[in-house]
Motif scaffolding. Structure first.
Motif, PDB file in Angstrom:
ATOM      1  N   SER A 271       0.835  -1.176   0.457  1.00 15.24           N
ATOM      2  CA  SER A 271       0.345  -0.405  -0.163  1.00 15.24           C
ATOM      3  C   SER A 271       0.996   1.299   0.554  1.00 15.24           C
ATOM      4  CB  SER A 271      -0.978   0.090   1.791  1.00 15.24           C
ATOM      5  OG  SER A 271       0.120  -0.196   2.474  1.00 15.24           O
ATOM      6  N   LEU A 272       2.428   1.225   0.132  1.00 12.29           N
ATOM      7  CA  LEU A 272       3.131   2.080   0.383  1.00 12.29           C
ATOM      8  C   LEU A 272       4.786   1.546  -0.251  1.00 12.29           C
ATOM      9  CD1 LEU A 272       3.699   5.834   0.802  1.00 12.29           C
ATOM     10  CD2 LEU A 272       4.442   4.228   3.509  1.00 12.29           C
ATOM     11  N   GLY A 273       4.776   2.355  -1.409  1.00 12.32           N
ATOM     12  CA  GLY A 273       5.984   1.770  -1.881  1.00 12.32           C
ATOM     13  C   GLY A 273       7.825   2.870  -1.434  1.00 12.32           C
ATOM     14  N   ALA A 274       9.009   2.442  -1.793  1.00  8.38           N
ATOM     15  CA  ALA A 274       9.741   3.903  -1.315  1.00  8.38           C
ATOM     16  C   ALA A 274      10.014   4.996  -1.948  1.00  8.38           C
ATOM     17  CB  ALA A 274      10.637   2.473  -1.025  1.00  8.38           C
ATOM     18  N   GLY A 275      10.105   5.773  -1.586  1.00  2.34           N
ATOM     19  CA  GLY A 275      10.017   7.067  -2.286  1.00  2.34           C
ATOM     20  C   GLY A 275      11.877   7.549  -2.739  1.00  2.34           C
ATOM     21  N   THR A 276      12.380   8.284  -3.172  1.00  3.24           N
ATOM     22  CA  THR A 276      13.687   8.733  -3.726  1.00  3.24           C
ATOM     23  C   THR A 276      14.860   8.663  -2.218  1.00  3.24           C
ATOM     24  OG1 THR A 276      12.461   9.724  -5.476  1.00  3.24           O
ATOM     25  CG2 THR A 276      15.001  10.773  -5.153  1.00  3.24           C
ATOM     26  N   ARG A 277      14.323   8.755  -1.672  1.00  6.85           N
ATOM     27  CA  ARG A 277      15.733   8.561   0.051  1.00  6.85           C
ATOM     28  C   ARG A 277      15.474   6.764  -0.548  1.00  6.85           C
ATOM     29  NH1 ARG A 277      13.198  11.446   3.647  1.00  6.85           N
ATOM     30  NH2 ARG A 277      15.025  12.849   3.213  1.00  6.85           N
ATOM     31  N   GLY A 278      14.612   6.271  -0.710  1.00  5.18           N
ATOM     32  CA  GLY A 278      14.885   4.643  -0.262  1.00  5.18           C
ATOM     33  C   GLY A 278      15.838   4.277  -1.626  1.00  5.18           C
ATOM     34  N   ALA A 279      15.704   4.771  -2.677  1.00  8.72           N
ATOM     35  CA  ALA A 279      16.883   4.357  -3.627  1.00  8.72           C
ATOM     36  C   ALA A 279      17.962   4.861  -3.580  1.00  8.72           C
ATOM     37  CB  ALA A 279      16.186   4.877  -5.044  1.00  8.72           C
ATOM     38  N   ILE A 280      18.201   6.109  -2.906  1.00  7.33           N
ATOM     39  CA  ILE A 280      19.674   6.972  -2.251  1.00  7.33           C
ATOM     40  C   ILE A 280      20.490   5.577  -1.450  1.00  7.33           C
ATOM     41  CG2 ILE A 280      20.843   8.468  -1.783  1.00  7.33           C
ATOM     42  CD1 ILE A 280      18.892  10.620  -2.635  1.00  7.33           C
ATOM     43  N   SER A 281      19.595   5.374  -0.152  1.00  8.32           N
ATOM     44  CA  SER A 281      19.998   4.963   0.950  1.00  8.32           C
ATOM     45  C   SER A 281      20.354   3.553  -0.318  1.00  8.32           C
ATOM     46  CB  SER A 281      18.715   4.592   1.604  1.00  8.32           C
ATOM     47  OG  SER A 281      18.692   5.830   2.336  1.00  8.32           O
ATOM     48  N   LEU A 282      19.520   2.309  -1.046  1.00  6.35           N
ATOM     49  CA  LEU A 282      20.556   1.341  -1.570  1.00  6.35           C
ATOM     50  C   LEU A 282      21.457   1.611  -1.949  1.00  6.35           C
ATOM     51  CD1 LEU A 282      19.145  -1.529  -1.785  1.00  6.35           C
ATOM     52  CD2 LEU A 282      18.188  -0.736  -3.603  1.00  6.35           C
ATOM     53  N   VAL A 283      21.843   2.234  -3.054  1.00  9.99           N
ATOM     54  CA  VAL A 283      23.047   2.688  -3.291  1.00  9.99           C
ATOM     55  C   VAL A 283      24.045   2.921  -2.224  1.00  9.99           C
ATOM     56  CG1 VAL A 283      24.495   3.900  -5.198  1.00  9.99           C
ATOM     57  CG2 VAL A 283      22.382   2.970  -5.684  1.00  9.99           C
ATOM     58  N   GLN A 284      24.226   3.733  -1.381  1.00 14.64           N
ATOM     59  CA  GLN A 284      25.097   3.631  -0.334  1.00 14.64           C
ATOM     60  C   GLN A 284      24.971   2.318   1.021  1.00 14.64           C
ATOM     61  OE1 GLN A 284      22.398   7.503   1.643  1.00 14.64           O
ATOM     62  NE2 GLN A 284      24.819   7.156   2.471  1.00 14.64           N
ATOM     63  N   VAL A 285      24.633   2.006   1.104  1.00 12.47           N
ATOM     64  CA  VAL A 285      24.099   0.579   1.784  1.00 12.47           C
ATOM     65  C   VAL A 285      25.195  -0.356   0.988  1.00 12.47           C
ATOM     66  CG1 VAL A 285      23.518  -1.520   2.459  1.00 12.47           C
ATOM     67  CG2 VAL A 285      22.854   1.157   3.215  1.00 12.47           C
ATOM     68  N   ALA A 286      24.982  -0.474  -0.530  1.00  7.98           N
ATOM     69  CA  ALA A 286      25.399  -1.319  -1.314  1.00  7.98           C
ATOM     70  C   ALA A 286      26.405  -0.930  -1.448  1.00  7.98           C
ATOM     71  CB  ALA A 286      24.240  -1.549  -2.899  1.00  7.98           C
ATOM     72  N   LYS A 287      27.540   0.111  -1.584  1.00  5.54           N
ATOM     73  CA  LYS A 287      28.812   0.721  -1.688  1.00  5.54           C
ATOM     74  C   LYS A 287      29.276   0.325  -0.617  1.00  5.54           C
ATOM     75  CE  LYS A 287      28.525   4.948  -4.171  1.00  5.54           C
ATOM     76  NZ  LYS A 287      28.706   6.163  -4.219  1.00  5.54           N
ATOM     77  N   ALA A 288      28.906  -0.064   0.646  1.00  9.75           N
ATOM     78  CA  ALA A 288      29.799  -0.933   1.759  1.00  9.75           C
ATOM     79  C   ALA A 288      29.364  -2.055   1.742  1.00  9.75           C
ATOM     80  CB  ALA A 288      29.076  -0.434   3.353  1.00  9.75           C
ATOM     81  N   TYR A 289      28.600  -3.062   1.569  1.00  7.13           N
ATOM     82  CA  TYR A 289      28.304  -4.444   1.136  1.00  7.13           C
ATOM     83  C   TYR A 289      30.306  -4.635   0.191  1.00  7.13           C
ATOM     84  CZ  TYR A 289      25.109  -5.714   3.625  1.00  7.13           C
ATOM     85  OH  TYR A 289      24.179  -5.671   4.866  1.00  7.13           O
ATOM     86  N   ALA A 290      30.233  -4.014  -0.827  1.00 10.04           N
ATOM     87  CA  ALA A 290      30.436  -3.765  -1.795  1.00 10.04           C
ATOM     88  C   ALA A 290      32.610  -3.921  -1.964  1.00 10.04           C
ATOM     89  CB  ALA A 290      30.850  -3.118  -3.117  1.00 10.04           C
ATOM     90  N   ILE A 291      32.723  -2.949  -0.335  1.00  6.95           N
ATOM     91  CA  ILE A 291      33.854  -2.593   0.072  1.00  6.95           C
ATOM     92  C   ILE A 291      34.118  -3.330   0.914  1.00  6.95           C
ATOM     93  CG2 ILE A 291      33.464  -0.919   2.187  1.00  6.95           C
ATOM     94  CD1 ILE A 291      35.873   0.568   0.853  1.00  6.95           C
ATOM     95  N   MET A 292      33.110  -3.976   1.463  1.00  5.72           N
ATOM     96  CA  MET A 292      33.235  -5.305   3.250  1.00  5.72           C
ATOM     97  C   MET A 292      33.751  -6.889   2.198  1.00  5.72           C
ATOM     98  SD  MET A 292      30.097  -4.001   5.393  1.00  5.72           S
ATOM     99  CE  MET A 292      30.414  -5.946   6.318  1.00  5.72           C
ATOM    100  N   GLY A 293      33.178  -6.659   0.637  1.00  5.61           N
ATOM    101  CA  GLY A 293      34.054  -7.694  -0.028  1.00  5.61           C
ATOM    102  C   GLY A 293      35.161  -8.062  -0.518  1.00  5.61           C
ATOM    103  N   GLY A 294      35.253  -6.448  -0.717  1.00  7.77           N
ATOM    104  CA  GLY A 294      37.221  -6.467  -1.109  1.00  7.77           C
ATOM    105  C   GLY A 294      36.725  -6.076  -2.021  1.00  7.77           C
ATOM    106  N   ARG A 295      36.200  -5.154  -2.775  1.00  7.49           N
ATOM    107  CA  ARG A 295      35.356  -4.772  -4.070  1.00  7.49           C
ATOM    108  C   ARG A 295      35.462  -2.914  -4.477  1.00  7.49           C
ATOM    109  NH1 ARG A 295      31.469  -6.298  -5.022  1.00  7.49           N
ATOM    110  NH2 ARG A 295      30.625  -7.971  -3.085  1.00  7.49           N
TER     111      ARG A 295
END
Length: 344
Positions: A271-295
């Motif tokens: 009934s409610l979806g994520a906004g643009t801040r959700g997309a920004i946060s998704l990329v932010q956290v994905a960057k952290a996971y990448a660096i934790m994976g050595g990439r």
């Protein structure tokens, strides 16, 4: 104009094109080793909860705030205190209650009779890691005072703006089983949190380790989070956050993150979806996971790994779907199966 014309001048040469120097790729291997050290130290006093530990480290690298949800006695405070101890950061804890005022968080000014002047008394929010325990038990005005600090990284006391020293990170806890006498956070305020992390019951083997270790010392102090080894300082964490932001994300991966975000607005059962801040946060956290994976670059699997903790507090399940027993995580997993990831 002839060859013997004294006024004849050769045509000026075209200026050489200016070529910007190639930007050097930063060495991110040190950050990857740092996250391994942080994880190792935290897991000395936090048994199990491996994915939860990874999520709070990812939030630290991304420079965001975390909403922690779990039943009482599962080690939420323990985990946050252990994280603060690993980099020597200051730790503050606030127990939210219905009679708490904004000044109890931010601080206040008072008149000092001895010096005949007003003195500013800083509140507990002036720290590195703040644990806001049961944030939904405080009234809306008090919640708003904390969320303002989270967003602006500063506190205004009687017209004076005082910055909060970095790194600043807020862990706000909610008890999912007691809703009587609480003030649920509005969706717009929930959106200020980078991630929502769920702490669940440990396995039988992990719980056996915890009980044995805690009861091995007087007063059940066998697992003291303040005794973990400090592996870095606050300046190192700030630098790690800067380098995390430099992790590369190709357009195809950003497109995938956006398609996942937009799917939450259209998917059946939400009934409610994520906004643009959700997309920004998704990329932010994905960057952290990448660096934790050595990439030094993000792959679609990093986006998938970040999706649940980033989206689960930003979307809502429609009542007709919730009554069937499906929850937010079920719908988000369905979205990950529906939206096709790029092949890169």
């Amino acid at each position: 104009m002839t060859e013997n014309d004294p006024y004849s001048q050769p045509a000026p040469e075209a200026p050489a094109p200016v070529v910007a120097p190639a930007e050097a790729t930063p060495d991110l291997s040190g950050v990857s080793r740092l996250t391994n050290s942080l994880r190792t130290e935290i897991q000395k006093v936090v048994y199990g909860q491996g994915e939860t530990v990874n999520q709070i480290i990812a939030a630290l690298l991304a420079g965001g705030h975390v909403l922690l949800e779990g039943k009482p006695g599962l080690g939420k405070t323990h985990m946050v205190l252990a994280l603060a101890s690993t980099f020597g950061g200051e730790f503050g804890r606030l127990q939210f209650t219905p009679d708490m005022m904004p000044s109890d968080i931010t601080g206040f000014t008072l008149f000092d009779m001895k010096s005949q002047s007003f003195q500013t008394r800083r509140g507990p929010v002036f720290t590195n890691l703040l644990l806001a325990d049961e944030i939904n038990r405080a009234p809306a005005k008090t919640q708003a005072a904390l969320l303002e600090v989270m967003q602006e990284q500063q506190v205004t006391i009687d017209g004076d703006s005082l910055p909060v020293a970095p790194p600043f990170m807020c862990f706000a806890t909610q008890n999912p089983i007691e809703q009587e006498g609480t003030y649920p956070l509005p969706e717009a305020q929930l959106d200020r949190f980078l991630m929502k992390v769920i702490i669940d019951y440990p396995t039988m083997a992990e719980e056996l380790q915890v009980v044995s270790a805690v009861t091995s010392a007087p007063g059940a102090k066998g697992l003291d989070p303040r005794r973990v080894e400090q592996v870095c300082d606050s300046a190192t964490i700030i630098e790690a956050q800067r380098l995390t932001a430099m992790v590369k994300v190709v357009p195809e991966v950003i497109d995938y993150a956006l398609r996942l975000t937009r799917h939450t607005r259209e998917a059946h059962g939400m009934s409610l979806g994520a906004g643009t801040r959700g997309a920004i946060s998704l990329v932010q956290v994905a960057k952290a996971y990448a660096i934790m994976g050595g990439r030094d670059y993000v792959i679609p699997d990093d986006i998938k790994q970040a999706s649940l903790p980033v989206f689960r507090h930003r979307v809502q399940v429609a009542p007709e779907v919730a009554i069937s027993g499906q929850n937010v995580d079920d719908l988000l997993r369905s979205s990950l199966e529906t939206v096709v990831a790029p092949r890169i």
